[in-house]
Design an enzyme around this catalytic site. Sequence first.
Site, PDB file in Angstrom:
ATOM      1  N   SER A 128      78.336  56.774  93.156  1.00 62.62           N
ATOM      2  CA  SER A 128      77.234  57.421  93.872  1.00 62.62           C
ATOM      3  C   SER A 128      76.385  58.256  92.923  1.00 62.62           C
ATOM      4  O   SER A 128      76.916  58.907  92.010  1.00 62.62           O
ATOM      5  CB  SER A 128      77.806  58.336  94.957  1.00 62.62           C
ATOM      6  OG  SER A 128      76.789  59.123  95.520  1.00 62.62           O
ATOM      7  N   TYR A 152      83.180  65.716  97.219  1.00 65.93           N
ATOM      8  CA  TYR A 152      82.908  64.273  97.301  1.00 65.93           C
ATOM      9  C   TYR A 152      82.467  63.743  95.938  1.00 65.93           C
ATOM     10  O   TYR A 152      82.986  62.735  95.439  1.00 65.93           O
ATOM     11  CB  TYR A 152      81.838  64.010  98.373  1.00 65.93           C
ATOM     12  CG  TYR A 152      81.289  62.604  98.353  1.00 65.93           C
ATOM     13  CD1 TYR A 152      82.092  61.513  98.649  1.00 65.93           C
ATOM     14  CD2 TYR A 152      79.951  62.362  98.014  1.00 65.93           C
ATOM     15  CE1 TYR A 152      81.593  60.224  98.613  1.00 65.93           C
ATOM     16  CE2 TYR A 152      79.440  61.071  97.986  1.00 65.93           C
ATOM     17  CZ  TYR A 152      80.264  60.005  98.278  1.00 65.93           C
ATOM     18  OH  TYR A 152      79.767  58.722  98.240  1.00 65.93           O
ATOM     19  N   LYS A 156      84.272  60.966  93.230  1.00 65.60           N
ATOM     20  CA  LYS A 156      83.662  59.753  92.640  1.00 65.60           C
ATOM     21  C   LYS A 156      83.725  59.821  91.114  1.00 65.60           C
ATOM     22  O   LYS A 156      84.014  58.819  90.442  1.00 65.60           O
ATOM     23  CB  LYS A 156      82.204  59.625  93.107  1.00 65.60           C
ATOM     24  CG  LYS A 156      82.058  59.253  94.582  1.00 65.60           C
ATOM     25  CD  LYS A 156      82.560  57.851  94.865  1.00 65.60           C
ATOM     26  CE  LYS A 156      82.457  57.482  96.321  1.00 65.60           C
ATOM     27  NZ  LYS A 156      83.079  56.200  96.648  1.00 65.60           N
TER      28      LYS A 156
END
Length: 342
Positions: A128, A152, A156
């Site tokens: 991402s 988050y 990643k």
Amino acid sequence: MAQLLITGGAGFIGSHTALVLLEAGHSLVVLDNFQNSSPESLRRVQELAGPEAAAKLRVVEGDIRSAADLEEALGSSTDAVVHFAGLKAVGESVAKPLAYWDVNVCGSRQLLAAMQRAGCRTLVFSSSATLYGIPDVVPIPESAPVQPINPYGHSKAAVERMLSDLAASEPGWRIACLRYFNPVGAHPSGRLGEDPNGIPNNLFPFVSQVAVGRRNRLSVFGGDWPTPDGSGVRDYIHVMDLAEGHRAAVDVLLAEDPQLLTLNLGSGQGHSVLEVVAAFEAASGQAVPYEVVARRPGDAATTVADPSLAAELLRWRTQRGLSQMCRDGWAWQSANPQGYAS
Ligand code: NAD
Ligand code: WQD
């Protein structure tokens, strides 16, 4: 044609990609626990693909953290894995970091160990643009610092790190980390689309739900950003372009020597929140009332991809612009006002 495992294949991006991969002639196993999706999306993928391709899709309901579920899904003849399964809500990751480390990081570790056992070393990973945090340079090249600002994003970045350590540890790994910018839109048929639970966190589903009458008005997070109209600018990418980017990545990995690719998937074009509102109103014929409110913590003014490396290495670039994203998003939202539960 290859035998592929798609983790999280019932979700928003996974379902569109599953359709494109079936249409390209591949055979698929989808592993999904349906925690943020519905089996209905996969039934519709089969309907759109037609009976011959539909017969090449097998669904395993299971969890990427379960070695037994992974073994069942991988079997002994999987050529490559496309790994979408994960949790993706930035705000939720701040409230529940352990869930994000568990599913996104431990789940990916379990998957990689299962791939080693099964002798499959080809992987496309859903990374991402969130891992660029607040970028110093726009358009953002892949060489920009990885500086996530929420759990988050950290999860990643950790998986990308794990993948590069793994690729360095033994020969034969073929890996593509695809850093998506802002995936939006839907299949043009209106049969597949994004179906978030509860109040949408992201702009596009919120705007579509206002247009269809599920919500009263959009809150525009900040009107004083250093952008042409004061609202935030993002690189929106049509989910069908994104799906085609995955098909290209699978093809390149399977055709070329082992390598680790890290690529932005975006259009290279920025659009402001107010431009999205105007484009969605034009595409839908519906009003999208909004009010400008305070900035959202953690937002950047502008994030736009430098997509040139993917164009060179995947021979892929986006084909669909903002009006098509809105038209196809509206086809989905207007035909399925309550998502797959409609
Ligand atoms: P999604 O929630 O629609 O799809 C994820 C799928 O994974 C769902 O079907 C869910 O049920 C499944 N899943 C979750 N936990 C699982 C588990 N433990 N075991 C098995 N299946 C599980 O999300 P999406 O938008 O399609 O995103 C797919 C991937 O792309 C995610 O990894 C996400 O982080 C990444 N990504 C998404 C965006 C975006 O804006 N949508 C942007 C960048 C990256
Ligand atoms: C877009 C623009 C908001 C909602 C997030 C994740 C990122 C990636 C994609 C997974 C911004 C504005 C939004 C609203 C608004 N996902 N906005 N009102 O923040 O660029 O990226 O989704 O990997 O990791 O961070 O996307 O759609 O939330 O916001 O004004 O109700 O819309 O401020 O300018 P974002 P978004």
